[in-house]
Design a protein around this motif. Sequence first.
Motif, PDB file in Angstrom:
ATOM      1  N   GLU A  46       0.811  -1.225   0.000  1.00 20.56           N
ATOM      2  CA  GLU A  46       0.000   0.000   0.000  1.00 20.56           C
ATOM      3  C   GLU A  46       0.843   1.273   0.000  1.00 20.56           C
ATOM      4  O   GLU A  46       0.329   2.354  -0.286  1.00 20.56           O
ATOM      5  CB  GLU A  46      -0.977   0.011   1.170  1.00 20.56           C
ATOM      6  N   ILE A  50      -1.730   1.082  -5.766  1.00 21.90           N
ATOM      7  CA  ILE A  50      -3.162   1.372  -5.620  1.00 21.90           C
ATOM      8  C   ILE A  50      -3.923   0.223  -6.271  1.00 21.90           C
ATOM      9  O   ILE A  50      -3.522  -0.256  -7.325  1.00 21.90           O
ATOM     10  CB  ILE A  50      -3.541   2.741  -6.243  1.00 21.90           C
ATOM     11  N   ASP A  52      -7.503  -0.914  -7.800  1.00 18.41           N
ATOM     12  CA  ASP A  52      -8.789  -0.422  -8.301  1.00 18.41           C
ATOM     13  C   ASP A  52      -9.522  -1.592  -8.936  1.00 18.41           C
ATOM     14  O   ASP A  52      -9.291  -1.921 -10.092  1.00 18.41           O
ATOM     15  CB  ASP A  52      -8.563   0.710  -9.316  1.00 18.41           C
ATOM     16  N   PRO A  81       0.055   6.735  -2.978  1.00 15.87           N
ATOM     17  CA  PRO A  81      -0.558   6.207  -4.201  1.00 15.87           C
ATOM     18  C   PRO A  81      -1.999   6.710  -4.388  1.00 15.87           C
ATOM     19  O   PRO A  81      -2.396   7.032  -5.506  1.00 15.87           O
ATOM     20  CB  PRO A  81      -0.499   4.698  -3.997  1.00 15.87           C
ATOM     21  N   ALA A  82      -2.761   6.801  -3.309  1.00 18.29           N
ATOM     22  CA  ALA A  82      -4.144   7.294  -3.410  1.00 18.29           C
ATOM     23  C   ALA A  82      -4.165   8.745  -3.884  1.00 18.29           C
ATOM     24  O   ALA A  82      -4.993   9.119  -4.716  1.00 18.29           O
ATOM     25  CB  ALA A  82      -4.859   7.158  -2.071  1.00 18.29           C
ATOM     26  N   PHE A  85      -3.298   8.805  -7.698  1.00 14.03           N
ATOM     27  CA  PHE A  85      -4.395   8.286  -8.519  1.00 14.03           C
ATOM     28  C   PHE A  85      -5.634   9.170  -8.431  1.00 14.03           C
ATOM     29  O   PHE A  85      -6.177   9.603  -9.446  1.00 14.03           O
ATOM     30  CB  PHE A  85      -4.729   6.854  -8.098  1.00 14.03           C
ATOM     31  N   ASP A  86      -6.098   9.435  -7.220  1.00 18.69           N
ATOM     32  CA  ASP A  86      -7.369  10.137  -7.034  1.00 18.69           C
ATOM     33  C   ASP A  86      -7.333  11.591  -7.493  1.00 18.69           C
ATOM     34  O   ASP A  86      -8.366  12.134  -7.889  1.00 18.69           O
ATOM     35  CB  ASP A  86      -7.818  10.056  -5.571  1.00 18.69           C
ATOM     36  N   CYS A  91      -3.421   8.160 -13.436  1.00 19.36           N
ATOM     37  CA  CYS A  91      -4.592   7.301 -13.262  1.00 19.36           C
ATOM     38  C   CYS A  91      -5.082   6.849 -14.631  1.00 19.36           C
ATOM     39  O   CYS A  91      -4.526   7.229 -15.652  1.00 19.36           O
ATOM     40  CB  CYS A  91      -5.690   8.043 -12.515  1.00 19.36           C
ATOM     41  N   ARG A 142     -12.742   3.468  -8.567  1.00 18.41           N
ATOM     42  CA  ARG A 142     -12.313   4.680  -7.860  1.00 18.41           C
ATOM     43  C   ARG A 142     -12.678   5.959  -8.600  1.00 18.41           C
ATOM     44  O   ARG A 142     -13.153   6.919  -8.000  1.00 18.41           O
ATOM     45  CB  ARG A 142     -10.801   4.669  -7.600  1.00 18.41           C
TER      46      ARG A 142
END
Length: 147
Positions: A46, A50, A52, A81-82, A85-86, A91, A142
């Motif tokens: 983690e 990530i 998904d 990582p979140a 990506f988010d 992403c 996500r």
Amino acid sequence: MCMDIRKQCVCGRESVRLHLRDNVMIPEVVLRIFCPNCPGDAAFDETSMINDNGWVIEYDMDLARGLAASKLQRAPDEVTPAFIFDQGYACWLELYPGEQAEIEAERAEIMKLLEVSQKHYLEAIQRWNIERVARLKRAGWRRAQQT
């Protein structure tokens, strides 16, 4: 300006397109992609990965933190990582890998309504999009969660 890159998963079965928002990150930030069929040769970490819906992106976190510090003035502990990506810095180009290919046939059927009635077409395309996003949210994608 944004960049999109293509990357193949570890097993070689899938090719995905990734979006790099505002050119903050560079393609080398994405180390590996694991599709749901890739063999599990490495444990999920983690701190650099990530997940998904069974798809995993592994990031070079040292590189990502350096780029985020210089271009976004972000402290290293903020860059996860979140976050990458988010926030769209590295992403999926689509809401999920392969989305455009999967929805092509559905969209083509709705496009036929345009020849009959613009009003019915607009109603159908709106309803279809709302239902599709709701389905993707329920499935746990996500990027759909943010729409």
